[in-house]
Scaffold this active site. Structure first.
Site, PDB file in Angstrom:
ATOM      1  N   PHE A 166       0.878  -1.178   0.000  1.00 59.02           N
ATOM      2  CA  PHE A 166       0.000   0.000   0.000  1.00 59.02           C
ATOM      3  C   PHE A 166       0.910   1.220   0.000  1.00 59.02           C
ATOM      4  O   PHE A 166       1.523   1.541   1.026  1.00 59.02           O
ATOM      5  CB  PHE A 166      -0.875  -0.064   1.260  1.00 59.02           C
ATOM      6  CG  PHE A 166      -1.853   1.067   1.437  1.00 59.02           C
ATOM      7  CD1 PHE A 166      -3.118   1.007   0.858  1.00 59.02           C
ATOM      8  CD2 PHE A 166      -1.532   2.174   2.211  1.00 59.02           C
ATOM      9  CE1 PHE A 166      -4.035   2.039   1.052  1.00 59.02           C
ATOM     10  CE2 PHE A 166      -2.443   3.209   2.404  1.00 59.02           C
ATOM     11  CZ  PHE A 166      -3.701   3.132   1.820  1.00 59.02           C
ATOM     12  N   LEU A 208       1.225   4.857  -0.088  1.00 59.26           N
ATOM     13  CA  LEU A 208       0.608   6.182   0.022  1.00 59.26           C
ATOM     14  C   LEU A 208       1.638   7.207   0.538  1.00 59.26           C
ATOM     15  O   LEU A 208       1.876   8.228  -0.099  1.00 59.26           O
ATOM     16  CB  LEU A 208      -0.604   6.113   0.967  1.00 59.26           C
ATOM     17  CG  LEU A 208      -1.340   7.432   1.249  1.00 59.26           C
ATOM     18  CD1 LEU A 208      -1.937   8.013  -0.027  1.00 59.26           C
ATOM     19  CD2 LEU A 208      -2.458   7.216   2.278  1.00 59.26           C
ATOM     20  N   GLY A 257       7.800  13.488   1.825  1.00 58.02           N
ATOM     21  CA  GLY A 257       7.295  14.826   2.134  1.00 58.02           C
ATOM     22  C   GLY A 257       5.808  14.879   2.415  1.00 58.02           C
ATOM     23  O   GLY A 257       5.235  15.955   2.548  1.00 58.02           O
ATOM     24  N   PHE A 296       7.681   3.855   4.021  1.00 56.49           N
ATOM     25  CA  PHE A 296       6.751   3.155   4.931  1.00 56.49           C
ATOM     26  C   PHE A 296       5.755   2.286   4.187  1.00 56.49           C
ATOM     27  O   PHE A 296       4.602   2.187   4.591  1.00 56.49           O
ATOM     28  CB  PHE A 296       5.962   4.142   5.801  1.00 56.49           C
ATOM     29  CG  PHE A 296       6.813   4.889   6.773  1.00 56.49           C
ATOM     30  CD1 PHE A 296       7.540   4.212   7.733  1.00 56.49           C
ATOM     31  CD2 PHE A 296       6.904   6.260   6.725  1.00 56.49           C
ATOM     32  CE1 PHE A 296       8.339   4.898   8.626  1.00 56.49           C
ATOM     33  CE2 PHE A 296       7.700   6.959   7.618  1.00 56.49           C
ATOM     34  CZ  PHE A 296       8.417   6.276   8.571  1.00 56.49           C
ATOM     35  N   ARG A 350      -8.310   1.766  12.018  1.00 53.39           N
ATOM     36  CA  ARG A 350      -7.788   2.669  13.052  1.00 53.39           C
ATOM     37  C   ARG A 350      -8.061   2.168  14.464  1.00 53.39           C
ATOM     38  O   ARG A 350      -7.195   2.225  15.331  1.00 53.39           O
ATOM     39  CB  ARG A 350      -8.383   4.058  12.876  1.00 53.39           C
ATOM     40  CG  ARG A 350      -7.673   4.770  11.766  1.00 53.39           C
ATOM     41  CD  ARG A 350      -8.152   6.162  11.551  1.00 53.39           C
ATOM     42  NE  ARG A 350      -7.212   6.792  10.623  1.00 53.39           N
ATOM     43  CZ  ARG A 350      -7.531   7.759   9.786  1.00 53.39           C
ATOM     44  NH1 ARG A 350      -8.751   8.229   9.754  1.00 53.39           N
ATOM     45  NH2 ARG A 350      -6.630   8.268   8.986  1.00 53.39           N
ATOM     46  N   GLU A 405      -1.402   5.276  10.734  1.00 51.02           N
ATOM     47  CA  GLU A 405      -2.857   5.318  10.549  1.00 51.02           C
ATOM     48  C   GLU A 405      -3.455   6.572  11.196  1.00 51.02           C
ATOM     49  O   GLU A 405      -4.511   6.533  11.817  1.00 51.02           O
ATOM     50  CB  GLU A 405      -3.517   4.049  11.090  1.00 51.02           C
ATOM     51  CG  GLU A 405      -2.851   2.803  10.520  1.00 51.02           C
ATOM     52  CD  GLU A 405      -3.820   1.742  10.065  1.00 51.02           C
ATOM     53  OE1 GLU A 405      -5.023   2.018  10.026  1.00 51.02           O
ATOM     54  OE2 GLU A 405      -3.344   0.649   9.718  1.00 51.02           O
ATOM     55  N   GLY A 406      -2.753   7.666  11.034  1.00 55.00           N
ATOM     56  CA  GLY A 406      -3.217   8.940  11.573  1.00 55.00           C
ATOM     57  C   GLY A 406      -2.567   9.222  12.905  1.00 55.00           C
ATOM     58  O   GLY A 406      -2.709   8.449  13.855  1.00 55.00           O
ATOM     59  N   GLN A 445      -2.335  13.843  16.746  1.00 60.22           N
ATOM     60  CA  GLN A 445      -2.823  15.201  16.444  1.00 60.22           C
ATOM     61  C   GLN A 445      -3.982  15.153  15.445  1.00 60.22           C
ATOM     62  O   GLN A 445      -4.971  15.866  15.587  1.00 60.22           O
ATOM     63  CB  GLN A 445      -1.705  16.075  15.852  1.00 60.22           C
ATOM     64  CG  GLN A 445      -0.557  16.370  16.785  1.00 60.22           C
ATOM     65  CD  GLN A 445       0.627  15.468  16.497  1.00 60.22           C
ATOM     66  OE1 GLN A 445       0.458  14.272  16.252  1.00 60.22           O
ATOM     67  NE2 GLN A 445       1.828  16.005  16.533  1.00 60.22           N
TER      68      GLN A 445
END
Lengths: 364, 395
Positions: free
Chosen positions: B131, B133, B137, B164, B255, B374-375, B378
């Site tokens: 995956f 994504l 940057g 990653f 998540r 996964e986020g 923050q």
């Protein structure tokens, strides 16, 4: 009278150590960590600066405040180097402060480093114990006095030229171990062989004192409160290493935050990113000044238990602040913070390791 | 209202934990040291008393005997299994993970594309999937990706860098997110299937050197004029703007599972610390011992509260209900809590805490990614805050 500035000498020392740590230590810290040892040239340079073996330049050359300041600055370059160097330096300082001229002379000729005799302080025990609760003790047997106990986080296990061991015997006492006694101690765990979380450039281990016989002339003559003050100075230096580690993480993260863009702006413009850094900065600053405050007035402390408690509060605050700082450091870098390409993961490991050395579960 | 797991789920959880402690934990140090999943772990998974993988979210006991109508559904079961699998060691994640690239094909592909990359034969042929994504940057701001796709005739030409990317070095294909028009922001992003061996698809670093989760293969790769057929762009061209939302939706189903991973790591640390501390009771003063016991009890309770939030999000997902803020709540709460617990166990155990002779130091390292991937924390606090503001404005 309040005077929030260093003496010119201390300011100069801080500047010299800072420059060395940031320019010559930090850039190679990853390689030094991989080598699992303080490089000889680093030892030599720090010795020239005067922080490896302070008694070489007289017992007053490095007071507890200077030791803490140096510890923090070296830690910003490499916390492992700071721990090994400063812990060793405290062995020399303890000897200079508590020992006799003969005891000092007895180790003067030792040393395979070619630089100076390299010492080791045997202090910490884990279990949240304060110094007045240490379980390392002295027993009498037919041959004289023997030591019992186990110490953790000792530097240079098996390779130190001498060690200063802190034990309880109707109050605090300190004893000098020379090569013969050191050979009789057991290295329960050499962290270099078994591996550890952080501070990898420091050679550390756990040692056992089961029945090590101590000649009468090995006891350092300074006892009681003088020993308590020396112990507090050592603990404050370790706390300063935590502060230096956290401060390095914050400096790195703050710079990254000004460069990294997300959603069209530098991430430093988001309060969600900036506030954890500023909170940690405030906590580090408060811990730093508490270290400097107590270190600068150790000579006036009169109550050993109170002194140990005050020290423990400061150690706890420093470790807490260092943890917040290194966590915020990684979080600021996000996934990059999890990669060994950046030093923040190393500081996070260092902070976790330092916190385990001196910890009181009652305090944080 | 009943937040208790069905008896069969409880039994599954018990079996997975027992298996993971017996089979994976002994391999934990080796996996961490070697930076790869040991073959023994895959073999252990083959003979496990349950079936399933973290990609399909379908876990079942071998010889399941309960009444199907009384079972917990897919996501509640999966998040429970995830916690218990990770309890043995985080090795469970890469060992049981075939990658989520395939899942994007499921969600986004045309029937022909699904048949080509997701049929039973295709799954067998391609194996693990990647995956792609995140970029050097662009992390949290995934819409800022710079990998570009340019159409020339009946081909796409891809250029850019990804980091990653789980499994990319071994995956049969990687689903790469790239922009066909940077000016359009997230609306310009499409998903492309880049099969292994595609010229111009270059592995830069097979497994990145990481603080923790070292056995999990995360790959940095580059696309240097990588040419792929037109039909490797997932979905129909007119579906375009939906692509990016789908990518994020892919993460949205996992998540709450990250919360369960963090809980599994921290619970393992807590339980093992308790076992180790108990015989050392006499080493502590009675006051300290009582503080430590009370703190461990409090940590148990805090972990359980986080567990309930993960379970709620999973249940909402099972019901097909909106669950974004609830998943964020679990994800924002559990990892920092788990970090605190793992750090605390190290300090309580002194040199045993930081020594590689035990797993406490490893858990302190492994758990750190949970608050990031996964986020980040923050981002999730932002999601929850935005929902609060929306609701306040609507009142």
């Amino acid at each position: 009278m309040v005077e929030v500035s260093f003496s010119p000498e201390l300011e100069q020392l801080q500047g010299v150590v800072r420059q060395f740590a940031r320019e010559r230590l930090a850039p190679r810290a990853a390689a030094v960590e991989a080598g699992r040892a303080v490089p000889d040239d680093v030892l030599t340079s720090l010795h020239e600066i005067g922080v490896v073996s302070p008694f070489d330049v007289g017992p007053d050359a490095l007071d507890p405040l200077a030791m803490a300041v140096a510890a923090e600055e070296i830690a910003a370059g490499d916390p492992g180097v700071a721990y090994e160097i400063i812990s060793g330096a405290h062995a020399a300082r303890a000897l200079a402060v508590l020992g006799t001229a003969e005891q000092l002379a007895s180790i003067a000729g030792l040393g395979s480093s070619g630089v100076t005799p390299l010492g080791s302080v045997w202090l910490y025990e884990g279990f949240g114990r304060h110094p007045h609760e240490y379980a390392s003790t002295v027993n009498q047997d037919a041959d004289g006095t023997v030591l019992q106990g186990r110490k953790i986080g000792v530097v240079r296990p098996g390779t130190a030229d001498f060690a200063v061991v802190f034990v309880r015997s109707a109050g605090q006492r300190a004893v000098l171990l020379g090569p013969a006694q050191l050979a009789a101690c057991t290295i329960a765990r050499d962290d270099r062989d078994s591996g550890k979380l952080g501070l990898l450039s420091a050679h550390t281990g756990d040692v056992e004192l089961h029945g090590v016989a101590v000649p009468a002339d090995s006891w350092l003559t300074g006892g009681g409160l003088a020993v308590d003050r020396v112990i507090a100075a050592i603990r404050l230096s370790t706390a300063a290493i935590a502060v230096g580690t956290g401060a390095a993480a914050l400096r790195y993260a703050a710079r990254y935050a000004t460069e990294r863009q997300a959603f069209g702006k530098p991430i430093s413009s988001y309060q969600g990113v900036l506030f954890p850094l500023s909170e940690a900065e405030i906590a580090l600053d408060a811990a730093r000044y508490a270290i400097w405050d107590l270190a600068s007035r150790l000579g006036t402390a009169t109550d050993p238990v109170r002194l140990a408690e005050q020290t423990a509060f400061i150690v706890a605050a420093a470790n807490q602040a260092a943890r917040s700082a290194t966590v915020a450091g990684i979080n600021t870098l996000g996934g990059h913070g999890f990669l060994a390409d950046h030093p923040v993961e190393r500081w996070y490991r260092a902070a976790g390791t330092i916190a385990a050395l001196d910890h009181d579960p009652l305090l944080d | 209202m009943d937040l208790t797991l069905a008896p069969e789920t409880q039994e599954l959880a018990r079996v997975v934990r027992e298996w993971s402690v017996a089979e994976l934990r002994p391999l934990a140090r080796k996996a961490d040291h070697d930076h790869r999943v040991p073959e023994e772990a895959r073999a252990a998974l083959q003979r496990a008393p349950f079936t399933g993988d973290t990609t399909s979210f379908r876990f079942e006991l071998v010889n399941s005997s309960g009444d199907p109508s009384l079972r917990d559904r897919r996501y509640v079961t999966a998040t429970t299994v995830m916690e218990q699998g990770v309890y043995g060691d985080v090795l469970f994640i890469p060992a049981a993970d075939a990658g989520i690239g395939g899942k994007v094909v499921d969600l986004l592909g045309t029937p022909e594309q699904i048949d080509r990359w997701r049929s039973d034969a295709a799954i067998k042929k391609f194996g693990a999937t990647g995956f792609g994504l995140t970029e050097p940057g662009a992390g949290s701001d995934a819409a800022g990706i710079r990998t570009g796709a340019v159409r020339t005739g009946d081909q796409w030409k891809l250029n850019g860098s990804k980091i990653f990317c789980s499994n990319a070095a071994v995956a049969g294909y990687v689903v790469v997110f790239a922009t066909v028009d940077p000016a359009q922001g997230s609306r310009g992003i499409r998903a492309f299937v880049v099969e292994k061996g595609t010229p111009g698809f270059e592995i830069v670093k097979e497994n990145e050197s990481k603080l923790g989760m070292r056995a999990m293969l995360t790959t940095a790769f580059a696309l240097d004029d990588a040419v792929i057929p037109l039909e490797n762009c997932l979905g129909r061209p007119e579906d375009g703007p939906a692509t990016f939302r789908t990518a994020l939706a892919t993460l949205n189903t996992t998540r709450h599972q990250v919360a369960s991973m963090a809980i599994g790591i921290a619970q393992a640390s807590l339980d093992e610390a308790r076992e180790l501390l108990d015989p050392r009771r006499s080493g502590f003063t009675s006051l300290r011992w009582s503080k430590i016991m009370s703190e461990l009890g409090s940590f148990d309770a805090q972990l359980h509260r986080a567990r309930l939030l993960a379970r709620r999000a999973a249940w909402l997902l099972d019901q097909g209900l909106p669950h974004s803020a609830e998943a964020s709540a679990a994800k924002a709460l559990a990892p920092p809590l788990a970090e605190r617990i793992c750090a605390r166990m190290i300090t309580l155990l002194g040199s045993d805490g930081y020594s590689d002779e035990f797993l406490f130091e490893k858990r302190y390292r492994d758990v750190k990614i949970m608050d990031i991937w996964e986020g980040t924390g923050q981002i999730h606090r932002g999601i929850i805050g935005q929902r609060m503001i929306r609701e306040a404005a609507a009142r």
